[in-house]
Design an enzyme around this catalytic site. Sequence first.
Site, PDB file in Angstrom:
ATOM      1  N   ASP A  55      15.180  12.211  59.544  1.00 30.82           N
ATOM      2  CA  ASP A  55      14.117  12.307  58.529  1.00 30.82           C
ATOM      3  C   ASP A  55      13.428  10.982  58.216  1.00 30.82           C
ATOM      4  O   ASP A  55      13.662  10.372  57.164  1.00 30.82           O
ATOM      5  CB  ASP A  55      14.658  12.954  57.246  1.00 30.82           C
TER       6      ASP A  55
ATOM      7  N   GLY B  28      11.945  25.539  55.815  1.00 33.92           N
ATOM      8  CA  GLY B  28      11.108  26.388  56.637  1.00 33.92           C
ATOM      9  C   GLY B  28      10.610  25.648  57.850  1.00 33.92           C
ATOM     10  O   GLY B  28      10.174  26.253  58.817  1.00 33.92           O
TER      11      GLY B  28
ATOM     12  N   ALA C 168      16.621  26.599  53.559  1.00 35.29           N
ATOM     13  CA  ALA C 168      15.874  25.755  52.622  1.00 35.29           C
ATOM     14  C   ALA C 168      14.729  25.035  53.339  1.00 35.29           C
ATOM     15  O   ALA C 168      13.751  24.645  52.720  1.00 35.29           O
ATOM     16  CB  ALA C 168      16.796  24.744  51.966  1.00 35.29           C
TER      17      ALA C 168
ATOM     18  N   ASP D 260      14.464   6.886  52.557  1.00 34.52           N
ATOM     19  CA  ASP D 260      14.963   8.171  52.037  1.00 34.52           C
ATOM     20  C   ASP D 260      16.394   8.409  52.497  1.00 34.52           C
ATOM     21  O   ASP D 260      16.758   9.511  52.926  1.00 34.52           O
ATOM     22  CB  ASP D 260      14.025   9.310  52.453  1.00 34.52           C
TER      23      ASP D 260
ATOM     24  N   GLY E  23      24.901  20.820  63.560  1.00 37.30           N
ATOM     25  CA  GLY E  23      23.767  20.790  62.645  1.00 37.30           C
ATOM     26  C   GLY E  23      24.203  20.660  61.188  1.00 37.30           C
ATOM     27  O   GLY E  23      23.471  21.045  60.291  1.00 37.30           O
TER      28      GLY E  23
ATOM     29  N   LYS F  97      20.021  18.103  69.283  1.00 34.45           N
ATOM     30  CA  LYS F  97      20.857  18.729  68.266  1.00 34.45           C
ATOM     31  C   LYS F  97      22.176  17.968  68.238  1.00 34.45           C
ATOM     32  O   LYS F  97      22.846  17.819  69.251  1.00 34.45           O
ATOM     33  CB  LYS F  97      21.129  20.197  68.609  1.00 34.45           C
TER      34      LYS F  97
ATOM     35  N   LYS G 125      11.298  20.228  64.456  1.00 35.00           N
ATOM     36  CA  LYS G 125      10.742  20.014  63.117  1.00 35.00           C
ATOM     37  C   LYS G 125       9.234  20.196  63.207  1.00 35.00           C
ATOM     38  O   LYS G 125       8.580  19.573  64.042  1.00 35.00           O
ATOM     39  CB  LYS G 125      11.101  18.623  62.600  1.00 35.00           C
TER      40      LYS G 125
ATOM     41  N   VAL H  55      12.266  23.234  59.745  1.00 32.88           N
ATOM     42  CA  VAL H  55      13.222  22.741  60.736  1.00 32.88           C
ATOM     43  C   VAL H  55      14.006  23.927  61.279  1.00 32.88           C
ATOM     44  O   VAL H  55      14.644  24.654  60.526  1.00 32.88           O
ATOM     45  CB  VAL H  55      14.179  21.690  60.124  1.00 32.88           C
TER      46      VAL H  55
HETATM   47  P1  ADP Z   1      12.663  17.140  55.439  1.00 37.38           P
HETATM   48  O1  ADP Z   1      11.694  16.034  55.687  1.00 37.38           O
HETATM   49  O2  ADP Z   1      11.992  18.421  55.077  1.00 37.38           O
HETATM   50  O3  ADP Z   1      13.756  16.752  54.481  1.00 37.38           O
HETATM   51  P2  ADP Z   1      14.561  16.775  57.605  1.00 37.38           P
HETATM   52  O4  ADP Z   1      14.065  16.062  58.801  1.00 37.38           O
HETATM   53  O5  ADP Z   1      15.404  15.990  56.653  1.00 37.38           O
HETATM   54  O6  ADP Z   1      13.337  17.473  56.851  1.00 37.38           O
HETATM   55  O7  ADP Z   1      15.372  18.056  58.070  1.00 37.38           O
HETATM   56  C1  ADP Z   1      15.831  19.001  57.109  1.00 37.38           C
HETATM   57  C2  ADP Z   1      17.286  19.371  57.376  1.00 37.38           C
HETATM   58  O8  ADP Z   1      17.407  19.927  58.680  1.00 37.38           O
HETATM   59  C3  ADP Z   1      18.242  18.190  57.360  1.00 37.38           C
HETATM   60  O9  ADP Z   1      18.699  17.880  56.052  1.00 37.38           O
HETATM   61  C4  ADP Z   1      19.355  18.683  58.264  1.00 37.38           C
HETATM   62  O10 ADP Z   1      20.228  19.534  57.549  1.00 37.38           O
HETATM   63  C5  ADP Z   1      18.613  19.511  59.294  1.00 37.38           C
HETATM   64  N1  ADP Z   1      18.280  18.737  60.513  1.00 37.38           N
HETATM   65  C6  ADP Z   1      17.149  18.034  60.724  1.00 37.38           C
HETATM   66  N2  ADP Z   1      17.148  17.455  61.942  1.00 37.38           N
HETATM   67  C7  ADP Z   1      18.315  17.824  62.525  1.00 37.38           C
HETATM   68  C8  ADP Z   1      18.915  17.565  63.820  1.00 37.38           C
HETATM   69  N3  ADP Z   1      18.300  16.817  64.746  1.00 37.38           N
HETATM   70  N4  ADP Z   1      20.117  18.103  64.071  1.00 37.38           N
HETATM   71  C9  ADP Z   1      20.740  18.858  63.148  1.00 37.38           C
HETATM   72  N5  ADP Z   1      20.245  19.142  61.934  1.00 37.38           N
HETATM   73  C10 ADP Z   1      19.038  18.637  61.611  1.00 37.38           C
HETATM   74 MG    MG Z   2      15.263  15.373  54.710  1.00 34.75          MG
HETATM   75 MG    MG Z   3      11.448  14.064  54.806  1.00 35.51          MG
END
Ligand code: ADP
Ligand code: MG
Ligand code: MG
Length: 335
Positions: A173, A38, A36, A155, A114, A110, A55, A40
């Site tokens: 995030d 693209g 979902a 958020d 995850g 990480k 990210k 991250v």
């Molecule tokens: P967005 O701003 O698009 O929502 P996020 O920063 O929330 O992006 O990252 C999207 C998803 O990626 C998160 O909901 C989580 O599932 C995963 N994710 C992001 N950062 C990490 C991390 N440091 N470790 C593990 N999973 C992560």
């Molecule tokens: Mg998010």
């Molecule tokens: Mg966000």
Amino acid sequence: SSRPQSMSLVSQCGDEQVAGEYSKHYVTLKQIGKGAYGCVKMAYRRSDRLLTVAKFILKEKVGAQFWVDGPDGRRVPLELSLLLTLKHPNIVSVVDMFENDKYFQMVMEKHGAGMDLFEFIERRPRLDEPLLSYIFRQIGQAVEYLHSLNILHRDIKDENVIIDNKFHVKLIDFGSATFMSKDTLFSTFYGTTEYCSPEVLAGNKYAGPELEMWSMGITLYVLTFYVNPFSDIEDTIQGPLAFPQLVSEDLEQLLRWMLCKDPANRCTVAQLMSHPWIKQPVAINTYVFHEIVDCDRHEANPEMYYSGSLSPRSGSPVSLADPLAKERSVPSETA
Ligand code: ADP
Ligand code: MG
Ligand code: MG
């Protein structure tokens, strides 16, 4: 079920995202989750094969008010600048940052396998209240720290919290985060509608902490009952708070307080953190992750698979559900 979208960054990422200095240091692996996001992806550091999460932030999608001066005078997204400066056990840390003409490449630690709380909840974990309290209080600690620095996350929701196999959680995030001040009210909401407070949905200005408390209340409710308390905007503004299952008196009282429609009577972060339900004792060492939530081997024990080297020992069991199973052979390509 599908994930509700934040109103902020919904960006498309192509191959351009990995271009530049970043790729000299990191090898980018598969997308996180079910694809979902693209933007991250898993990535490992070439020098020591440390597994990280990268990210990719598309510059053109970062709003004008979300840029700040970075450490060396360059303009950087606030999301990146905040995560570089914040230091808290319940907030994800950034290990590296790069940029090319289109993207910032933010490399994060990480945490666990995850798994975020959205996915955790989808698996219907068998949580009791002490464990629920233990998980949720860590979000409270992160928010308390942020507010002490006058930072609003804006958020907070299940998918912006990641959990490891010790039930240790971290907030991620910061794409909607901002600085607040006593005498400034905000008029634009940047988070996710399902987690937005009734007064802000009704079009009122907000100071910040009261909005954050509402979204934490929704998060706690969803963690408790696995359903959203309100069906739509109208219901959020007007609808009564219903309890689908019996919970302790303390938890019910806390949820009603956090989800109080009137922001003036809503629980504050200080009140939350001193609430008896939040401060209840928890024998955390008695809980075993894979007994609480169905998961595959690498989720139950990520360190067994990932520490030191990505290459599997011969004959070591690798679940088909393991998103990195294929990539484990990649690191033989040395830098
Ligand atoms: P967005 O701003 O698009 O929502 P996020 O920063 O929330 O992006 O990252 C999207 C998803 O990626 C998160 O909901 C989580 O599932 C995963 N994710 C992001 N950062 C990490 C991390 N440091 N470790 C593990 N999973 C992560
Ligand atoms: Mg998010
Ligand atoms: Mg966000």
